[in-house]
Design a protein around this motif. Sequence first.
Motif, PDB file in Angstrom:
ATOM      1  N   GLU A   6     -10.107 -10.102  -5.495  1.00 34.92           N
ATOM      2  CA  GLU A   6      -8.869 -10.812  -5.847  1.00 34.92           C
ATOM      3  C   GLU A   6      -7.873 -10.785  -4.695  1.00 34.92           C
ATOM      4  OE1 GLU A   6      -7.063  -9.556  -9.493  1.00 34.92           O
ATOM      5  OE2 GLU A   6      -8.979  -9.482 -10.547  1.00 34.92           O
ATOM      6  N   LEU A   7      -7.967  -9.770  -3.855  1.00 28.88           N
ATOM      7  CA  LEU A   7      -7.045  -9.633  -2.729  1.00 28.88           C
ATOM      8  C   LEU A   7      -7.284 -10.724  -1.688  1.00 28.88           C
ATOM      9  CD1 LEU A   7      -4.864  -7.793  -1.421  1.00 28.88           C
ATOM     10  CD2 LEU A   7      -6.739  -6.536  -0.358  1.00 28.88           C
ATOM     11  N   GLY A  12      -2.183  -9.773   5.348  1.00 40.16           N
ATOM     12  CA  GLY A  12      -0.860  -9.720   4.731  1.00 40.16           C
ATOM     13  C   GLY A  12      -0.906  -9.781   3.223  1.00 40.16           C
ATOM     14  N   ALA A  13      -2.057 -10.191   2.665  1.00 39.69           N
ATOM     15  CA  ALA A  13      -2.165 -10.228   1.198  1.00 39.69           C
ATOM     16  C   ALA A  13      -2.052  -8.809   0.660  1.00 39.69           C
ATOM     17  CB  ALA A  13      -3.493 -10.859   0.781  1.00 39.69           C
ATOM     18  N   LEU A  14      -1.389  -8.675  -0.485  1.00 41.27           N
ATOM     19  CA  LEU A  14      -1.079  -7.347  -1.015  1.00 41.27           C
ATOM     20  C   LEU A  14      -1.381  -7.288  -2.506  1.00 41.27           C
ATOM     21  CD1 LEU A  14       0.383  -4.701  -0.041  1.00 41.27           C
ATOM     22  CD2 LEU A  14       2.468  -5.712  -0.945  1.00 41.27           C
ATOM     23  N   LYS A  15      -1.902  -6.156  -2.955  1.00 40.98           N
ATOM     24  CA  LYS A  15      -2.174  -5.976  -4.387  1.00 40.98           C
ATOM     25  C   LYS A  15      -1.917  -4.508  -4.738  1.00 40.98           C
ATOM     26  CE  LYS A  15      -5.797  -6.363  -7.847  1.00 40.98           C
ATOM     27  NZ  LYS A  15      -7.236  -6.469  -8.087  1.00 40.98           N
ATOM     28  N   ARG A  16      -1.266  -4.309  -5.868  1.00 46.35           N
ATOM     29  CA  ARG A  16      -1.027  -2.931  -6.345  1.00 46.35           C
ATOM     30  C   ARG A  16      -1.935  -2.656  -7.534  1.00 46.35           C
ATOM     31  NH1 ARG A  16       3.170  -0.591  -3.860  1.00 46.35           N
ATOM     32  NH2 ARG A  16       4.674  -1.949  -2.825  1.00 46.35           N
ATOM     33  N   VAL A  17      -2.483  -1.454  -7.567  1.00 50.60           N
ATOM     34  CA  VAL A  17      -3.410  -1.068  -8.631  1.00 50.60           C
ATOM     35  C   VAL A  17      -3.027   0.323  -9.129  1.00 50.60           C
ATOM     36  CG1 VAL A  17      -5.825  -0.560  -9.196  1.00 50.60           C
ATOM     37  CG2 VAL A  17      -5.298  -2.372  -7.558  1.00 50.60           C
ATOM     38  N   SER A  18      -2.951   0.482 -10.441  1.00 48.28           N
ATOM     39  CA  SER A  18      -2.773   1.807 -11.046  1.00 48.28           C
ATOM     40  C   SER A  18      -3.955   2.042 -11.964  1.00 48.28           C
ATOM     41  CB  SER A  18      -1.482   1.873 -11.855  1.00 48.28           C
ATOM     42  OG  SER A  18      -0.382   1.831 -10.986  1.00 48.28           O
ATOM     43  N   VAL A  40      -7.289  11.822 -13.254  1.00 46.04           N
ATOM     44  CA  VAL A  40      -6.585  11.709 -11.977  1.00 46.04           C
ATOM     45  C   VAL A  40      -5.889  10.351 -11.985  1.00 46.04           C
ATOM     46  CG1 VAL A  40      -6.822  11.647  -9.466  1.00 46.04           C
ATOM     47  CG2 VAL A  40      -8.353  13.093 -10.815  1.00 46.04           C
ATOM     48  N   GLU A  41      -4.563  10.376 -11.916  1.00 46.81           N
ATOM     49  CA  GLU A  41      -3.779   9.130 -11.945  1.00 46.81           C
ATOM     50  C   GLU A  41      -3.643   8.614 -10.512  1.00 46.81           C
ATOM     51  OE1 GLU A  41      -2.903   7.753 -14.778  1.00 46.81           O
ATOM     52  OE2 GLU A  41      -3.626   9.484 -15.934  1.00 46.81           O
ATOM     53  N   LEU A  42      -4.062   7.381 -10.291  1.00 49.70           N
ATOM     54  CA  LEU A  42      -4.007   6.775  -8.959  1.00 49.70           C
ATOM     55  C   LEU A  42      -3.033   5.605  -8.944  1.00 49.70           C
ATOM     56  CD1 LEU A  42      -7.835   6.622  -8.197  1.00 49.70           C
ATOM     57  CD2 LEU A  42      -6.203   8.259  -7.267  1.00 49.70           C
ATOM     58  N   ASP A  43      -2.143   5.597  -7.954  1.00 54.39           N
ATOM     59  CA  ASP A  43      -1.284   4.444  -7.683  1.00 54.39           C
ATOM     60  C   ASP A  43      -1.662   3.964  -6.293  1.00 54.39           C
ATOM     61  OD1 ASP A  43       0.231   4.404 -10.057  1.00 54.39           O
ATOM     62  OD2 ASP A  43       1.422   6.096  -9.340  1.00 54.39           O
ATOM     63  N   LEU A  44      -2.253   2.771  -6.215  1.00 53.90           N
ATOM     64  CA  LEU A  44      -2.777   2.264  -4.947  1.00 53.90           C
ATOM     65  C   LEU A  44      -2.069   0.994  -4.514  1.00 53.90           C
ATOM     66  CD1 LEU A  44      -6.606   2.593  -5.699  1.00 53.90           C
ATOM     67  CD2 LEU A  44      -5.109   4.283  -4.635  1.00 53.90           C
ATOM     68  N   ARG A  45      -2.005   0.839  -3.202  1.00 58.14           N
ATOM     69  CA  ARG A  45      -1.487  -0.391  -2.589  1.00 58.14           C
ATOM     70  C   ARG A  45      -2.582  -0.885  -1.651  1.00 58.14           C
ATOM     71  NH1 ARG A  45       1.530  -1.177   2.276  1.00 58.14           N
ATOM     72  NH2 ARG A  45       2.965  -2.924   2.139  1.00 58.14           N
ATOM     73  N   LEU A  46      -3.181  -2.027  -1.969  1.00 55.53           N
ATOM     74  CA  LEU A  46      -4.251  -2.608  -1.163  1.00 55.53           C
ATOM     75  C   LEU A  46      -3.660  -3.717  -0.312  1.00 55.53           C
ATOM     76  CD1 LEU A  46      -6.971  -2.994  -3.964  1.00 55.53           C
ATOM     77  CD2 LEU A  46      -6.346  -0.957  -2.692  1.00 55.53           C
ATOM     78  N   GLU A  47      -3.857  -3.611   0.994  1.00 58.54           N
ATOM     79  CA  GLU A  47      -3.311  -4.618   1.901  1.00 58.54           C
ATOM     80  C   GLU A  47      -4.420  -5.162   2.790  1.00 58.54           C
ATOM     81  OE1 GLU A  47       0.191  -5.072   5.293  1.00 58.54           O
ATOM     82  OE2 GLU A  47      -0.125  -3.138   4.298  1.00 58.54           O
TER      83      GLU A  47
END
Length: 198
Positions: A6-7, A12-18, A40-47
């Motif tokens: 999806e990214l 420069g494309a950005l996606k946040r995933v929790s 395990v709680e994950l907060d991710l930023r995919l760039e």
Amino acid sequence: MFDTRELGRRPGALKRVSRSVPAPQDLGIEVIGVPEGAAVELDLRLESVMEGVLVTGTARAPLTGECVRCLEPLERELEADFQEMFSYPDADARSRHADTGDDAEDDEEDTLFLEDDMFDLEPVLRDAVVLSLPLQPVCQEDCPGLCSECGARLADDPDHHHDAVDIRWAALQGLAGSDQDGEKENAPRANGDDSQEK
């Protein structure tokens, strides 16, 4: 495994995933770690970048272990930050021509790759968590630990102590008790005979 389709590949494309994932086995060190299967709680930023996908994130997980001073069980919350580049498989071929130095092979071994636009976060998560763990966890900063002579937990009995014995005289301390026994053995017999034969 995380999907990056999806990214897209446009830089420069950005996606946040929790996401909440179960902890893998052996996520920790001998004295403290994340229990297997714990959330395990994950907060991710995919760039999306030219070479691949840059993943920046934070992991939060419960820790269980024991105090290294008094061996009491302890529980903590861990928060670990991490950042890792997952390269496109074809991007590596382009960069290989540019890197002709001696470290090119070493860099190649350390590079993580996307496989079918998917990446496995476990090795990155494992490194981030283990490096964030306290090497010598304690139940409280001023934990007095255990008595070196009898093993009693000193926090339970602040006045706990043993009579100090100078180690130079410790060997003689045993003789004091056996001296009294020796006096009884050497005492004359009731019938007046000497203990030694003539």
